[in-house]
Design an enzyme around this catalytic site. Structure first.
Site, PDB file in Angstrom:
ATOM      1  N   VAL A 112     -35.801 -11.046  18.242  1.00 33.60           N
ATOM      2  CA  VAL A 112     -35.614  -9.913  17.314  1.00 33.60           C
ATOM      3  C   VAL A 112     -36.623  -9.917  16.164  1.00 33.60           C
ATOM      4  O   VAL A 112     -36.713  -8.947  15.423  1.00 33.60           O
ATOM      5  CB  VAL A 112     -34.181  -9.812  16.712  1.00 33.60           C
ATOM      6  CG1 VAL A 112     -33.157  -9.576  17.801  1.00 33.60           C
ATOM      7  CG2 VAL A 112     -33.851 -11.007  15.854  1.00 33.60           C
ATOM      8  N   LYS A 113     -37.363 -11.005  16.006  1.00 37.86           N
ATOM      9  CA  LYS A 113     -38.296 -11.103  14.878  1.00 37.86           C
ATOM     10  C   LYS A 113     -39.605 -10.359  15.192  1.00 37.86           C
ATOM     11  O   LYS A 113     -39.724  -9.738  16.224  1.00 37.86           O
ATOM     12  CB  LYS A 113     -38.537 -12.575  14.536  1.00 37.86           C
ATOM     13  CG  LYS A 113     -37.243 -13.377  14.299  1.00 37.86           C
ATOM     14  CD  LYS A 113     -36.557 -13.021  12.995  1.00 37.86           C
ATOM     15  CE  LYS A 113     -35.108 -13.453  12.902  1.00 37.86           C
ATOM     16  NZ  LYS A 113     -34.844 -14.873  12.915  1.00 37.86           N
ATOM     17  N   HIS A 114     -40.609 -10.456  14.286  1.00 39.86           N
ATOM     18  CA  HIS A 114     -41.800  -9.599  14.420  1.00 39.86           C
ATOM     19  C   HIS A 114     -42.603  -9.875  15.679  1.00 39.86           C
ATOM     20  O   HIS A 114     -43.105  -8.951  16.310  1.00 39.86           O
ATOM     21  CB  HIS A 114     -42.702  -9.749  13.198  1.00 39.86           C
ATOM     22  CG  HIS A 114     -42.115  -9.100  12.001  1.00 39.86           C
ATOM     23  ND1 HIS A 114     -41.202  -9.741  11.200  1.00 39.86           N
ATOM     24  CD2 HIS A 114     -42.267  -7.868  11.493  1.00 39.86           C
ATOM     25  CE1 HIS A 114     -40.827  -8.906  10.244  1.00 39.86           C
ATOM     26  NE2 HIS A 114     -41.451  -7.772  10.399  1.00 39.86           N
TER      27      HIS A 114
END
Ligand SMILES: *Cc1c(COP(=O)(O)O)cnc(C)c1O
Length: 389
Positions: A187-189
């Site tokens: 879910v992170k960049h």
């Protein structure tokens, strides 16, 4: 029942994986090294260059990286470390892993980041470090935090799990602090499946982190007490196996090439949200930081509960009925049962507790479309119309 705004479920976050990513992983699978190979230091160097740090040490996940940072900072039994309650449990669990005591300083109600005035109130002789979190990617007030840290001789470990590509006073997050952690959870960049990294400019931290990641073992002849021969290595302290694999690192490198494109898409969707939602009187849209630029990991709206006939849970459920996968970030850490058993009491950080009742995270990720954003805006308007007094 009327029809939902969307036919299909829209999650709050999701990875973007393309053919280039897939091919870079396949190349590793066909090669000689699945782990402890050359892809790891390549990824570390690329990430260090991107944020403007001298060194980077990759870990199996962001939580392991935070644990390594607490070890390198010398956090031990009885040491106090100040952090924010409005974060994922990892920001504070890493303190417990080292036998330290997490001390929660309340948030600034406007920015939702840790409040330097509250940090100041929590300093004691036992305070050893501060772990600020750049909540949603919006940079925490680092100048004020450093002022306190310098005055009391504290280490600063930035939890920048949300903040890859964010800037503070024109400089990228990760270029300034003693140590900064980034996470590569999907879910992170950018993602490496699981993965995390510490960036630092300090050679001593760098070397400790490398050794901690691999059982506390060194093979560096200059660091060893004895030398039995070419096979010889020394375990000099109790470390862990927290290594990232080459499979993960190759995926991370491939993803990093796209990070600015990802950030631009997030920013585009945020401005669509801002335009579409700013007129709704029953919510507050996210605060815009003037000291830096957010990397927009999350888009968190606040409900004006006094104007609504339903609570957050009802509105959350109603949005899910519309197939909008809203979420809540976060439950204040010390309200979690394990922390309650440690003796933390409700009421410790009133701003964080009040805010927790009001927040909803809207979907935001590069792989969503403009139509998805429009659907979310429509659904928020529909649901709030329904609950407006
Ligand atoms: C994701 C996250 C972490 C932990 O990262 P993992 O890679 O999942 O271990 C830590 N802190 C915050 C604020 C996070 O969002």
């Amino acid at each position: 029942m009327d029809r939902p705004i969307r036919e299909t479920f829209l999650p709050y976050g999701r990875q973007w994986i393309d053919e280039e990513d897939i091919n870079s992983v396949i190349r590793v699978l066909r090669g000689d090294y699945l782990t402890t190979g050359p892809f790891i230091s390549t990824f570390e160097q690329e990430l260090a260059n991107y944020v403007g740090a001298k060194y980077a040490v990759a870990f199996s996940n962001g939580t392991a990286a935070l644990h390594g940072a607490c070890f390198a900072a010398g956090i031990g039994e009885g040491d106090e470390v100040i952090t924010t309650p409005l974060t994922f449990a990892a920001s504070s669990n890493c303190i417990l892993y080292q036998g330290g005591l997490p001390v929660f300083a309340d948030i600034d109600e406007r920015t939702l980041n840790i409040d330097p005035k509250e940090i100041e109130k929590k300093i004691t002789e036992k305070t050893k470090a501060i772990i600020p979190v750049h909540f949603t990617g919006n940079p925490a007030p680092l100048d004020e935090i450093y002022k306190i840290a310098n005055k009391h001789d504290l280490v600063v470990i930035e939890d920048a799990a949300h903040a890859l590509g964010a800037t503070y006073k024109q400089k990228k997050i990760g270029s300034k602090s003693d140590m900064t952690m980034f996470s590569f959870h999907p879910v992170k960049h950018i993602t490496s499946g699981e993965g995390g990294i510490i960036t630092t400019d300090d050679k001593e931290y760098y070397e400790k982190l490398l050794q901690f990641r691999s059982h506390g073992i060194t093979r560096d002849p200059d660091k060893m007490v004895e030398d039995h021969g070419p096979w010889y290595y020394e375990m000099q302290f109790l470390g862990y196996n927290y290594r990232m694999t080459d499979i993960q690192a190759a995926l991370g490198s491939s993803q990093l090439k796209k990070v600015d494109e990802f950030l631009n898409l997030r920013k585009k969707y945020v401005s669509m949200y801002n335009d579409g939602l700013k007129e709704i009187k029953d919510i507050t849209i996210p605060h815009i930081n003037k000291e830096g630029s957010s990397s927009w990991h999350l888009y968190v709206i606040r409900l004006h509960l006094e104007n609504l006939t339903g609570n957050r849970k009802e509105i959350y459920n109603a949005l899910h009925q519309e197939n909008i996968g809203v979420n809540v970030h976060y439950i204040p850490v010390y309200l979690l049962p394990y922390y309650q058993d440690l003796g933390y009491k409700k009421g410790l950080c009133p701003h964080a507790e009040k805010l927790y009742e009001e927040i909803i995270t809207l979907p935001l990720f590069p792989a969503m479309t403009e139509k998805d954003v429009v659907d979310v805006i429509k659904a928020v308007k529909k649901v709030l119309d329904c609950y407006s007094k």
